[in-house]
Design an enzyme around this catalytic site. Structure first.
Site, PDB file in Angstrom:
ATOM      1  N   ASP A  91       0.847  -1.185   0.000  1.00 63.38           N
ATOM      2  CA  ASP A  91       0.000   0.000   0.000  1.00 63.38           C
ATOM      3  C   ASP A  91       0.886   1.239   0.000  1.00 63.38           C
ATOM      4  O   ASP A  91       2.098   1.162   0.193  1.00 63.38           O
ATOM      5  CB  ASP A  91      -0.936   0.009   1.215  1.00 63.38           C
ATOM      6  CG  ASP A  91      -0.207  -0.344   2.499  1.00 63.38           C
ATOM      7  OD1 ASP A  91       0.974   0.029   2.625  1.00 63.38           O
ATOM      8  OD2 ASP A  91      -0.790  -1.002   3.365  1.00 63.38           O
ATOM      9  N   ASP A 119       1.036   4.933   1.792  1.00 61.43           N
ATOM     10  CA  ASP A 119       0.528   5.843   2.813  1.00 61.43           C
ATOM     11  C   ASP A 119       1.081   7.236   2.575  1.00 61.43           C
ATOM     12  O   ASP A 119       2.213   7.418   2.101  1.00 61.43           O
ATOM     13  CB  ASP A 119       0.912   5.356   4.205  1.00 61.43           C
ATOM     14  CG  ASP A 119       0.267   4.022   4.545  1.00 61.43           C
ATOM     15  OD1 ASP A 119      -0.794   3.722   3.963  1.00 61.43           O
ATOM     16  OD2 ASP A 119       0.819   3.278   5.380  1.00 61.43           O
ATOM     17  N   ASP A 123       8.982   4.493  14.365  1.00 62.54           N
ATOM     18  CA  ASP A 123       9.646   3.382  15.050  1.00 62.54           C
ATOM     19  C   ASP A 123      11.077   3.151  14.587  1.00 62.54           C
ATOM     20  O   ASP A 123      12.010   3.188  15.378  1.00 62.54           O
ATOM     21  CB  ASP A 123       8.808   2.099  14.882  1.00 62.54           C
ATOM     22  CG  ASP A 123       8.399   1.853  13.436  1.00 62.54           C
ATOM     23  OD1 ASP A 123       8.846   2.587  12.533  1.00 62.54           O
ATOM     24  OD2 ASP A 123       7.625   0.911  13.200  1.00 62.54           O
TER      25      ASP A 123
END
Length: 497
Positions: free
Chosen positions: A76, A78, A155
């Site tokens: 995907d 984003d 992260d």
């Protein structure tokens, strides 16, 4: 005077720049990277261009940029932007705002959804002095920020790269571009604080290292072992979602091997791991030789051969060692014993009641596959119609192959010859509540109002004659075309995310 002097020598709080390798952002242009627009979703580019048109910053971000740089096809795309969710909604009609902890926007296209989020700020405790006894678990994360703050709060460095389609450049604040070239997974900032903020990051670090062929940086690896018990604070729904993603990779066995090596399997799947410890104290070093490792390896091979696997099959294989001895024990009722053995596991992992019942049915039906008498053909046909039959059969087959049990493999062939049933589409959404929508009811025919004007009796008489003629023609067997009713239930179906 004393307060003034102490303030001079007091350690100043860290700033956002202290978490960034390149505080002003380092640009990598088209000549230095492999990302090309032809490999990016056209609608994602259109969204970014439209946001830029309204003078908002917008970039492609996260796994999409990482995968493109590594020559992989992204699942995907984003987008991150300086526009708030309400501002995005004013620009796009085909969107909806979702989320409670942090609101994001789903822009809906035919057959796909593109996620757009606003830049997030760095948690306040990141700018304070670290204390070991503090609880840094992020429970509310709804503060908007800048591009550099958004990069600093993510992260791993490999997931913090921004792609700008305006000039085909990559904007790097944290050194993620170099880490991809070095094939390294590295946490942004202090790993101890990062893993306490979101313990699921430890699971994701192992998954990325296995799937992408990367090495976990030494400091990050040590922090995983040190903070592994923080995973017990994680949301069970979030963990179930991560497991479902893991099961779809076709590499579940080697991911579990990585979890075992990094001491995470003991925390995530405590009861199955305890069973492995009893049979082999050194199970971490050769996980693929354990019964669980063999079962998962067989499952991955079947997936590569285009067999269909549901999360219920994976969970059954993971929990199989817990209830295996019950099949050889004649004491008590089998169903009761299985439920009692798995209840602690179900409660700790937060498995929904519906999924619990399905897993119990799968385990209860395992001895049924050993019955291959032709005399019980009617009972066998009835068994095959059960909604859990496919999952139960695949578990029986995988266990038989992994154990090298030839008699059980032959029994599996008997059941597989006439196997036609496949799992239902919603069976892949393990642990997620699916909202069942009622089909649209057909609208009743509109009643004809009697015409009260002059001459209406004459019209009614003509109508009655016409009705009697049509009924007579029907009695004579003359064909009449039925009225076609358009089914709109599929058009009203809303995509669940």
């Amino acid at each position: 005077m004393f307060k003034f002097l102490t303030s001079l020598f007091r350690k100043k709080a860290d700033s956002v720049d202290s978490f960034l390798m390149y505080p002003e952002g380092k640009r990598y242009y088209r000549e230095t990277h492999s990302i090309r627009r032809a490999n990016i979703d056209e609608d994602a580019i259109k969204i970014i261009n439209r946001l830029n048109k309204f003078r908002y910053k917008a970039y492609l971000v996260g796994g999409g940029v990482r995968d493109l740089l590594m020559g992989k096809r992204p699942k995907d795309f984003d987008i991150v932007t300086s526009a708030t969710p309400n501002q995005i909604k004013r620009i796009f009609n085909n969107c909806r705002i979702i989320g409670k902890r942090f609101k994001i926007v789903h822009i809906i296209f035919k057959g796909k959804i593109i996620e757009v989020s606003t830049f997030r700020s760095l948690p306040e405790h990141r700018l304070e002095k670290h204390k070991a006894e503090n609880d840094y678990l992020i429970k509310r994360d709804n503060s908007f920020g800048t591009a550099k703050e958004d990069a600093a709060r993510r992260d791993f460095t490999i997931n913090s790269l921004f792609y700008d389609p305006k000039n085909d450049s990559i904007l790097d604040y944290v050194g993620g571009f170099e880490d991809i070239q070095k094939k390294t997974v590295r946490v942004i900032g202090d790993p101890d604080i990062s893993f306490k903020e979101d313990p699921v990051r430890m699971l994701r670090a192992v998954k990325f290292s296995v799937l992408l062929g990367l090495d976990i940086e030494k400091k990050t690896k040590l922090a995983i072992k040190k903070n592994r018990l923080e995973l017990e604070k994680s949301s069970t729904a979030r963990l179930l979602e991560e497991y479902n993603k893991m099961f779809r990779t076709w590499k579940t066995s080697i991911i579990f091997e990585g979890l075992a090596e990094n001491h995470l399997l003991d925390v995530l799947f405590k009861e199955p791991a305890d069973k492995l410890k009893k049979t082999d104290p050194e199970w971490r070093e050769h996980f693929m030789e354990t019964p669980l490792g063999k079962r998962l390896a067989v499952t991955d091979k079947l997936l590569s051969a285009r067999e269909e696997m549901t999360p219920a099959i994976f969970y059954s294989l993971i929990f199989y060692d817990i209830i295996k001895d019950l099949y050889e024990n004649d004491r008590g009722h089998l169903a009761h014993n299985i439920k009692e053995s798995l209840q602690v596991v179900f409660e700790r992992m937060g498995i929904p009641k519906r999924e619990q019942d399905n897993l119990v049915k799968i385990f209860i039906s395992q001895p049924r596959f050993q019955v291959t008498d032709d005399e019980k053909e009617r009972q066998n046909s009835f068994f095959k119609k059960k909604d859990y039959f496919y999952d139960a059969f695949m578990v029986y087959k995988i266990v038989a192959i992994s154990e090298g049990n030839e008699a059980a493999v032959q029994s599996a062939f008997f059941w597989e010859i006439s196997l036609r049933q496949r799992p239902k589409p919603d069976s892949h959404q393990f642990g997620q509540q699916n909202r069942k929508k009622e089909p649209n009811k057909k609208r009743p025919p509109r009643k004809k109002h009697r015409d009260r004007r002059v001459g209406s009796n004459h019209n009614n008489q003509n109508q009655n004659q016409t009705d009697s003629q049509s009924s007579n023609s029907g009695e004579r067997g003359e064909s009449q075309e039925p009225r076609q009713v358009r089914d709109t239930s599929s058009e009203n179906e809303e995509r669940e995310t």
